[in-house]
Design a protein around this motif. Sequence first.
Motif, PDB file in Angstrom:
ATOM      1  N   LYS A   6      51.709  48.190  39.748  1.00  0.00           N
ATOM      2  CA  LYS A   6      51.170  49.098  40.754  1.00  0.00           C
ATOM      3  C   LYS A   6      52.314  49.806  41.457  1.00  0.00           C
ATOM      4  CE  LYS A   6      46.987  46.368  41.632  1.00  0.00           C
ATOM      5  NZ  LYS A   6      46.040  47.354  41.130  1.00  0.00           N
ATOM      6  N   ILE A   7      52.015  50.990  41.987  1.00  0.00           N
ATOM      7  CA  ILE A   7      53.001  51.770  42.724  1.00  0.00           C
ATOM      8  C   ILE A   7      52.347  52.282  43.996  1.00  0.00           C
ATOM      9  CG2 ILE A   7      52.467  53.949  41.526  1.00  0.00           C
ATOM     10  CD1 ILE A   7      55.534  54.481  41.598  1.00  0.00           C
ATOM     11  N   LYS A   8      53.117  52.347  45.074  1.00  0.00           N
ATOM     12  CA  LYS A   8      52.567  52.731  46.371  1.00  0.00           C
ATOM     13  C   LYS A   8      53.268  53.973  46.899  1.00  0.00           C
ATOM     14  CE  LYS A   8      51.207  48.060  47.802  1.00  0.00           C
ATOM     15  NZ  LYS A   8      51.349  46.999  48.834  1.00  0.00           N
ATOM     16  N   PHE A   9      52.465  54.811  47.625  1.00  0.00           N
ATOM     17  CA  PHE A   9      53.000  55.982  48.302  1.00  0.00           C
ATOM     18  C   PHE A   9      52.525  55.952  49.751  1.00  0.00           C
ATOM     19  CE2 PHE A   9      52.099  57.471  43.910  1.00  0.00           C
ATOM     20  CZ  PHE A   9      53.408  57.648  43.501  1.00  0.00           C
ATOM     21  N   SER A  10      53.334  56.478  50.647  1.00  0.00           N
ATOM     22  CA  SER A  10      52.931  56.648  52.039  1.00  0.00           C
ATOM     23  C   SER A  10      52.752  58.129  52.310  1.00  0.00           C
ATOM     24  CB  SER A  10      53.980  56.063  52.990  1.00  0.00           C
ATOM     25  OG  SER A  10      54.039  54.661  52.862  1.00  0.00           O
ATOM     26  N   THR A  11      51.588  58.521  52.777  1.00  0.00           N
ATOM     27  CA  THR A  11      51.278  59.916  53.045  1.00  0.00           C
ATOM     28  C   THR A  11      51.765  60.304  54.442  1.00  0.00           C
ATOM     29  OG1 THR A  11      49.137  59.540  54.098  1.00  0.00           O
ATOM     30  CG2 THR A  11      49.194  59.583  51.683  1.00  0.00           C
ATOM     31  N   PRO A  12      51.839  61.608  54.752  1.00  0.00           N
ATOM     32  CA  PRO A  12      52.214  62.034  56.105  1.00  0.00           C
ATOM     33  C   PRO A  12      51.261  61.512  57.181  1.00  0.00           C
ATOM     34  CG  PRO A  12      52.411  63.860  54.569  1.00  0.00           C
ATOM     35  CD  PRO A  12      51.737  62.747  53.826  1.00  0.00           C
ATOM     36  N   PHE A  19      48.420  53.009  43.399  1.00  0.00           N
ATOM     37  CA  PHE A  19      47.924  53.379  42.084  1.00  0.00           C
ATOM     38  C   PHE A  19      48.335  52.317  41.071  1.00  0.00           C
ATOM     39  CE2 PHE A  19      48.576  57.486  44.227  1.00  0.00           C
ATOM     40  CZ  PHE A  19      47.311  58.036  44.101  1.00  0.00           C
ATOM     41  N   THR A  20      47.511  52.143  40.058  1.00  0.00           N
ATOM     42  CA  THR A  20      47.832  51.233  38.968  1.00  0.00           C
ATOM     43  C   THR A  20      48.418  52.029  37.813  1.00  0.00           C
ATOM     44  OG1 THR A  20      46.011  49.763  39.582  1.00  0.00           O
ATOM     45  CG2 THR A  20      46.918  49.516  37.367  1.00  0.00           C
ATOM     46  N   LEU A  21      49.600  51.632  37.351  1.00  0.00           N
ATOM     47  CA  LEU A  21      50.236  52.333  36.243  1.00  0.00           C
ATOM     48  C   LEU A  21      49.415  52.169  34.965  1.00  0.00           C
ATOM     49  CD1 LEU A  21      53.974  51.400  36.923  1.00  0.00           C
ATOM     50  CD2 LEU A  21      52.794  53.529  37.472  1.00  0.00           C
ATOM     51  N   ALA A  22      49.476  53.182  34.119  1.00  0.00           N
ATOM     52  CA  ALA A  22      48.581  53.232  32.956  1.00  0.00           C
ATOM     53  C   ALA A  22      48.875  52.145  31.931  1.00  0.00           C
ATOM     54  CB  ALA A  22      48.669  54.606  32.303  1.00  0.00           C
ATOM     55  N   GLY A  23      50.138  51.870  31.679  1.00  0.00           N
ATOM     56  CA  GLY A  23      50.468  50.863  30.670  1.00  0.00           C
ATOM     57  C   GLY A  23      50.565  51.461  29.281  1.00  0.00           C
ATOM     58  N   ILE A  24      51.280  50.779  28.393  1.00  0.00           N
ATOM     59  CA  ILE A  24      51.542  51.278  27.048  1.00  0.00           C
ATOM     60  C   ILE A  24      50.265  51.379  26.217  1.00  0.00           C
ATOM     61  CG2 ILE A  24      52.051  48.971  26.157  1.00  0.00           C
ATOM     62  CD1 ILE A  24      53.785  52.264  25.115  1.00  0.00           C
ATOM     63  N   GLY A  25      49.307  50.469  26.425  1.00  0.00           N
ATOM     64  CA  GLY A  25      48.080  50.489  25.629  1.00  0.00           C
ATOM     65  C   GLY A  25      47.228  51.707  25.899  1.00  0.00           C
ATOM     66  N   SER A  26      46.987  52.001  27.182  1.00  0.00           N
ATOM     67  CA  SER A  26      46.178  53.165  27.548  1.00  0.00           C
ATOM     68  C   SER A  26      46.859  54.459  27.136  1.00  0.00           C
ATOM     69  CB  SER A  26      45.923  53.171  29.062  1.00  0.00           C
ATOM     70  OG  SER A  26      45.200  52.031  29.453  1.00  0.00           O
ATOM     71  N   ARG A  27      48.179  54.501  27.289  1.00  0.00           N
ATOM     72  CA  ARG A  27      48.906  55.713  26.924  1.00  0.00           C
ATOM     73  C   ARG A  27      48.873  55.925  25.413  1.00  0.00           C
ATOM     74  NH1 ARG A  27      54.143  56.187  30.890  1.00  0.00           N
ATOM     75  NH2 ARG A  27      54.358  58.132  29.715  1.00  0.00           N
ATOM     76  N   ALA A  28      48.966  54.848  24.649  1.00  0.00           N
ATOM     77  CA  ALA A  28      48.907  54.963  23.191  1.00  0.00           C
ATOM     78  C   ALA A  28      47.529  55.433  22.742  1.00  0.00           C
ATOM     79  CB  ALA A  28      49.243  53.618  22.551  1.00  0.00           C
ATOM     80  N   LEU A  29      46.484  54.928  23.392  1.00  0.00           N
ATOM     81  CA  LEU A  29      45.120  55.354  23.055  1.00  0.00           C
ATOM     82  C   LEU A  29      44.944  56.840  23.334  1.00  0.00           C
ATOM     83  CD1 LEU A  29      42.168  54.882  22.302  1.00  0.00           C
ATOM     84  CD2 LEU A  29      41.753  54.164  24.674  1.00  0.00           C
ATOM     85  N   GLY A  30      45.385  57.276  24.515  1.00  0.00           N
ATOM     86  CA  GLY A  30      45.270  58.690  24.859  1.00  0.00           C
ATOM     87  C   GLY A  30      46.041  59.573  23.897  1.00  0.00           C
TER      88      GLY A  30
END
Length: 261
Positions: A6-12, A19-30
């Motif tokens: 997961k990765i986090k951002f702080s807004t103004p 957000f959850t990163l996609a990972g190699i499996g989802s990216r390969a499918l896409g």
Amino acid sequence: MHLFNKIKFSTPESVELEFTLAGIGSRALGLLIDYHILGLSLALFIVVWLTISAQLINIGLEIFGSGFALWMSAIAFLSLFCIYTGYFVFFESLWQGQTPGKRIAKIRVIRDDGRPVGLQQASLRALLRPVDEFLFIGAFLIMLSKSEKRLGDLLAGTIVIQAQKDNKSGSFTISQEAKSFYISLQKVSDLSQLLPDDFAIIREYLQRRSGMSKKARYSLSIKLAQQVKSIIDLTILPSDISADVLLEAVYLAYQQPDYEV
């Protein structure tokens, strides 16, 4: 590589997005789906090109000599490369970080700061894709990097995340006023202008507002409501609709199929 990174951002607005990163499996499918579509497009181009060039080369050889065939071959290879890279640039720019394959795999490309990708980022990712695919360099980088970035992501400043929307209201309740208002809201506003990260900010606020002080909640809801009104081009708001009700209504309306990005 860790599963479900997961990765986090702080807004103004001091709202933290995760957000959850996609990972190699989802990216390969896409990518597999995209390559099937792209392969059909390239095959169609080759058939059309061979049909047209067969006639042009015969004419060109008589006028320009043997060098004409080399020029035609160069144009063909350049056109194939433009179709290959243009496919990813076109869709990722137009569909806010998604290609047909990414949409089916429910993943999306965004910038490192959480904003949608633009033409520059999409172009860099597409131009570096052949390098990433050479000896599976990109796949190794994704698996070994904590942020799961291939070379194109590193230079373009992008990450690939899971794009599934949360269709549940989570720990917060939706008022009856919002449930009634969101139907008419769809008719008087342009909700298609609301981006996934805008939706995420609204959702985070609605989930966390119960733990805020009354003053902080009122101040933040007013600020978010004003920004949302500007984004969705809402000029007239009934006087009995509070900022919280507006945000709840937008939350409901955005999840309807007509407004899915």
